[in-house]
Write a protein that holds these residues in place. Structure first.
Motif, PDB file in Angstrom:
ATOM      1  N   GLU A  11       0.910  -1.271  -0.225  1.00 48.57           N
ATOM      2  CA  GLU A  11      -0.045  -0.378  -0.026  1.00 48.57           C
ATOM      3  C   GLU A  11       0.404   1.717  -0.059  1.00 48.57           C
ATOM      4  O   GLU A  11       0.735   2.076  -0.519  1.00 48.57           O
ATOM      5  CB  GLU A  11      -1.138  -0.010   1.151  1.00 48.57           C
ATOM      6  CG  GLU A  11      -2.377  -1.333   1.588  1.00 48.57           C
ATOM      7  CD  GLU A  11      -3.098  -0.187   0.149  1.00 48.57           C
ATOM      8  OE1 GLU A  11      -3.607   0.668  -0.252  1.00 48.57           O
ATOM      9  OE2 GLU A  11      -3.667  -1.315  -0.706  1.00 48.57           O
ATOM     10  N   LEU A  12       1.521   1.248   0.771  1.00 42.43           N
ATOM     11  CA  LEU A  12       3.187   2.551   0.611  1.00 42.43           C
ATOM     12  C   LEU A  12       3.567   2.563  -0.515  1.00 42.43           C
ATOM     13  O   LEU A  12       3.414   3.847  -0.460  1.00 42.43           O
ATOM     14  CB  LEU A  12       3.877   2.419   2.046  1.00 42.43           C
ATOM     15  CG  LEU A  12       4.637   3.296   2.835  1.00 42.43           C
ATOM     16  CD1 LEU A  12       3.721   4.601   3.026  1.00 42.43           C
ATOM     17  CD2 LEU A  12       5.357   3.025   3.348  1.00 42.43           C
ATOM     18  N   SER A  13       3.937   1.594  -1.005  1.00 42.52           N
ATOM     19  CA  SER A  13       4.848   1.881  -2.507  1.00 42.52           C
ATOM     20  C   SER A  13       3.536   2.381  -3.665  1.00 42.52           C
ATOM     21  O   SER A  13       4.055   2.994  -4.679  1.00 42.52           O
ATOM     22  CB  SER A  13       5.540   0.522  -2.674  1.00 42.52           C
ATOM     23  OG  SER A  13       4.170  -0.210  -3.277  1.00 42.52           O
ATOM     24  N   VAL A  14       2.736   2.196  -3.269  1.00 40.67           N
ATOM     25  CA  VAL A  14       1.236   2.562  -4.159  1.00 40.67           C
ATOM     26  C   VAL A  14       1.405   3.651  -4.264  1.00 40.67           C
ATOM     27  O   VAL A  14       0.996   5.211  -5.186  1.00 40.67           O
ATOM     28  CB  VAL A  14       0.273   2.144  -4.296  1.00 40.67           C
ATOM     29  CG1 VAL A  14      -1.305   2.853  -4.533  1.00 40.67           C
ATOM     30  CG2 VAL A  14       0.078   0.412  -4.651  1.00 40.67           C
ATOM     31  N   LEU A  15       1.278   4.423  -2.881  1.00 42.82           N
ATOM     32  CA  LEU A  15       1.168   5.699  -2.254  1.00 42.82           C
ATOM     33  C   LEU A  15       1.882   6.653  -3.219  1.00 42.82           C
ATOM     34  O   LEU A  15       2.099   7.441  -3.447  1.00 42.82           O
ATOM     35  CB  LEU A  15       1.101   6.167  -0.531  1.00 42.82           C
ATOM     36  CG  LEU A  15      -0.559   5.102   0.186  1.00 42.82           C
ATOM     37  CD1 LEU A  15      -0.163   5.678   0.747  1.00 42.82           C
ATOM     38  CD2 LEU A  15      -1.778   6.231  -0.946  1.00 42.82           C
ATOM     39  N   VAL A  16       3.683   6.097  -3.005  1.00 42.93           N
ATOM     40  CA  VAL A  16       4.932   6.664  -3.438  1.00 42.93           C
ATOM     41  C   VAL A  16       4.967   6.813  -4.744  1.00 42.93           C
ATOM     42  O   VAL A  16       5.218   8.021  -4.906  1.00 42.93           O
ATOM     43  CB  VAL A  16       5.996   6.054  -2.623  1.00 42.93           C
ATOM     44  CG1 VAL A  16       7.009   7.019  -3.297  1.00 42.93           C
ATOM     45  CG2 VAL A  16       6.051   5.950  -1.443  1.00 42.93           C
ATOM     46  N   HIS A  17       3.735   5.590  -5.117  1.00 43.39           N
ATOM     47  CA  HIS A  17       3.995   5.448  -6.708  1.00 43.39           C
ATOM     48  C   HIS A  17       3.020   6.884  -7.766  1.00 43.39           C
ATOM     49  O   HIS A  17       3.595   7.432  -8.680  1.00 43.39           O
ATOM     50  CB  HIS A  17       4.056   4.181  -7.462  1.00 43.39           C
ATOM     51  CG  HIS A  17       3.819   4.165  -9.286  1.00 43.39           C
ATOM     52  ND1 HIS A  17       4.693   4.022 -10.114  1.00 43.39           N
ATOM     53  CD2 HIS A  17       2.868   4.137  -9.626  1.00 43.39           C
ATOM     54  CE1 HIS A  17       5.037   3.744 -11.059  1.00 43.39           C
ATOM     55  NE2 HIS A  17       3.455   4.385 -10.249  1.00 43.39           N
ATOM     56  N   GLU A  18       1.909   6.667  -6.924  1.00 45.41           N
ATOM     57  CA  GLU A  18       1.095   7.756  -6.893  1.00 45.41           C
ATOM     58  C   GLU A  18       1.455   8.997  -6.928  1.00 45.41           C
ATOM     59  O   GLU A  18       1.716  10.262  -7.916  1.00 45.41           O
ATOM     60  CB  GLU A  18      -0.353   7.451  -6.590  1.00 45.41           C
ATOM     61  CG  GLU A  18      -0.950   6.416  -7.046  1.00 45.41           C
ATOM     62  CD  GLU A  18      -1.418   6.133  -8.270  1.00 45.41           C
ATOM     63  OE1 GLU A  18      -1.654   7.105  -9.077  1.00 45.41           O
ATOM     64  OE2 GLU A  18      -1.305   5.471  -8.816  1.00 45.41           O
ATOM     65  N   ARG A  19       2.054   9.207  -6.329  1.00 46.98           N
ATOM     66  CA  ARG A  19       2.364  11.233  -5.898  1.00 46.98           C
ATOM     67  C   ARG A  19       3.309  11.347  -6.645  1.00 46.98           C
ATOM     68  O   ARG A  19       4.044  12.512  -7.500  1.00 46.98           O
ATOM     69  CB  ARG A  19       3.001  11.134  -4.098  1.00 46.98           C
ATOM     70  CG  ARG A  19       1.585  11.017  -3.730  1.00 46.98           C
ATOM     71  CD  ARG A  19       2.051  11.398  -1.365  1.00 46.98           C
ATOM     72  NE  ARG A  19       2.144  12.583  -1.575  1.00 46.98           N
ATOM     73  CZ  ARG A  19       2.300  13.139  -0.735  1.00 46.98           C
ATOM     74  NH1 ARG A  19       1.672  12.702   0.690  1.00 46.98           N
ATOM     75  NH2 ARG A  19       2.227  14.730  -0.499  1.00 46.98           N
ATOM     76  N   LEU A  20       4.807  10.353  -6.807  1.00 45.09           N
ATOM     77  CA  LEU A  20       5.449  10.079  -7.946  1.00 45.09           C
ATOM     78  C   LEU A  20       5.239  10.632  -9.091  1.00 45.09           C
ATOM     79  O   LEU A  20       5.561  11.913  -9.733  1.00 45.09           O
ATOM     80  CB  LEU A  20       6.981   9.190  -7.218  1.00 45.09           C
ATOM     81  CG  LEU A  20       7.713   9.418  -6.783  1.00 45.09           C
ATOM     82  CD1 LEU A  20       8.442   7.837  -7.536  1.00 45.09           C
ATOM     83  CD2 LEU A  20       8.309  10.434  -6.782  1.00 45.09           C
ATOM     84  N   ARG A  21       3.917   9.923  -9.349  1.00 44.05           N
ATOM     85  CA  ARG A  21       3.363  10.031 -10.786  1.00 44.05           C
ATOM     86  C   ARG A  21       3.091  11.537 -11.394  1.00 44.05           C
ATOM     87  O   ARG A  21       3.034  12.120 -11.818  1.00 44.05           O
ATOM     88  CB  ARG A  21       2.514   8.980 -11.505  1.00 44.05           C
ATOM     89  CG  ARG A  21       2.987   7.915 -11.677  1.00 44.05           C
ATOM     90  CD  ARG A  21       2.361   6.585 -12.510  1.00 44.05           C
ATOM     91  NE  ARG A  21       0.551   6.887 -13.100  1.00 44.05           N
ATOM     92  CZ  ARG A  21       0.440   6.766 -13.689  1.00 44.05           C
ATOM     93  NH1 ARG A  21       2.155   5.611 -14.574  1.00 44.05           N
ATOM     94  NH2 ARG A  21       0.286   7.048 -14.576  1.00 44.05           N
ATOM     95  N   ALA A  22       2.540  11.518  -9.772  1.00 41.43           N
ATOM     96  CA  ALA A  22       1.473  12.910 -10.195  1.00 41.43           C
ATOM     97  C   ALA A  22       3.318  14.681 -10.074  1.00 41.43           C
ATOM     98  O   ALA A  22       2.359  15.878 -10.091  1.00 41.43           O
ATOM     99  CB  ALA A  22       0.706  13.552  -9.123  1.00 41.43           C
ATOM    100  N   GLY A  23       4.051  14.211 -10.293  1.00 43.40           N
ATOM    101  CA  GLY A  23       5.336  15.380 -10.258  1.00 43.40           C
ATOM    102  C   GLY A  23       5.442  15.506  -8.987  1.00 43.40           C
ATOM    103  O   GLY A  23       6.344  17.157  -8.700  1.00 43.40           O
ATOM    104  N   GLU A  24       5.122  15.400  -7.956  1.00 42.58           N
ATOM    105  CA  GLU A  24       5.624  15.559  -6.140  1.00 42.58           C
ATOM    106  C   GLU A  24       7.433  15.471  -6.411  1.00 42.58           C
ATOM    107  O   GLU A  24       7.308  14.052  -6.588  1.00 42.58           O
ATOM    108  CB  GLU A  24       4.195  15.059  -5.215  1.00 42.58           C
ATOM    109  CG  GLU A  24       3.166  15.701  -5.570  1.00 42.58           C
ATOM    110  CD  GLU A  24       2.800  14.930  -4.336  1.00 42.58           C
ATOM    111  OE1 GLU A  24       3.438  15.308  -3.056  1.00 42.58           O
ATOM    112  OE2 GLU A  24       1.574  14.375  -4.245  1.00 42.58           O
TER     113      GLU A  24
END
Length: 102
Positions: A11-24
């Motif tokens: 779950e945590l890796s998904v959160l990180v991946h999504e935020r990285l994809r959003a450009g954060e």
């Protein structure tokens, strides 16, 4: 315990991946995210809330639920007590529970 931690890590890796994809920028958001053990504690807390009809716990119930998690899962004790000690943290995801005003 290993399964709970593995699920939380996913779950945590998904959160990180999504935020990285959003450009954060990871330097700006990584300290906001829960640790794996904190996430396990909150997943167990969510299960307890769901089993109790889904009503948000008051401060004393929140304390009892987290304390029970620490008793049932000793490896999570450090995460539980650190979460109980952080009434007002900088992390947006912390579900701060305050006593109800009368």
């Amino acid at each position: 315990m290993e399964l709970l931690r593995a699920e939380a890590a996913d779950e945590l890796s998904v959160l990180v991946h999504e935020r990285l994809r959003a450009g954060e920028d990871p330097w700006e958001f990584m300290d906001e995210l829960p640790t794996v053990d904190e996430l396990v504690v909150y997943l167990l807390r969510a299960e307890n809330i769901a089993a109790d009809g889904g009503s948000r716990p008051n401060a004393s119930r929140h304390y009892r639920v987290l304390r029970q998690i620490a008793l049932e899962y000793p490896p999570l004790t450090k995460a539980v007590w650190s979460l109980l000690g952080d009434a007002n943290t900088h992390r947006r995801w912390d579900p701060t529970v305050r006593a109800e005003a009368s």
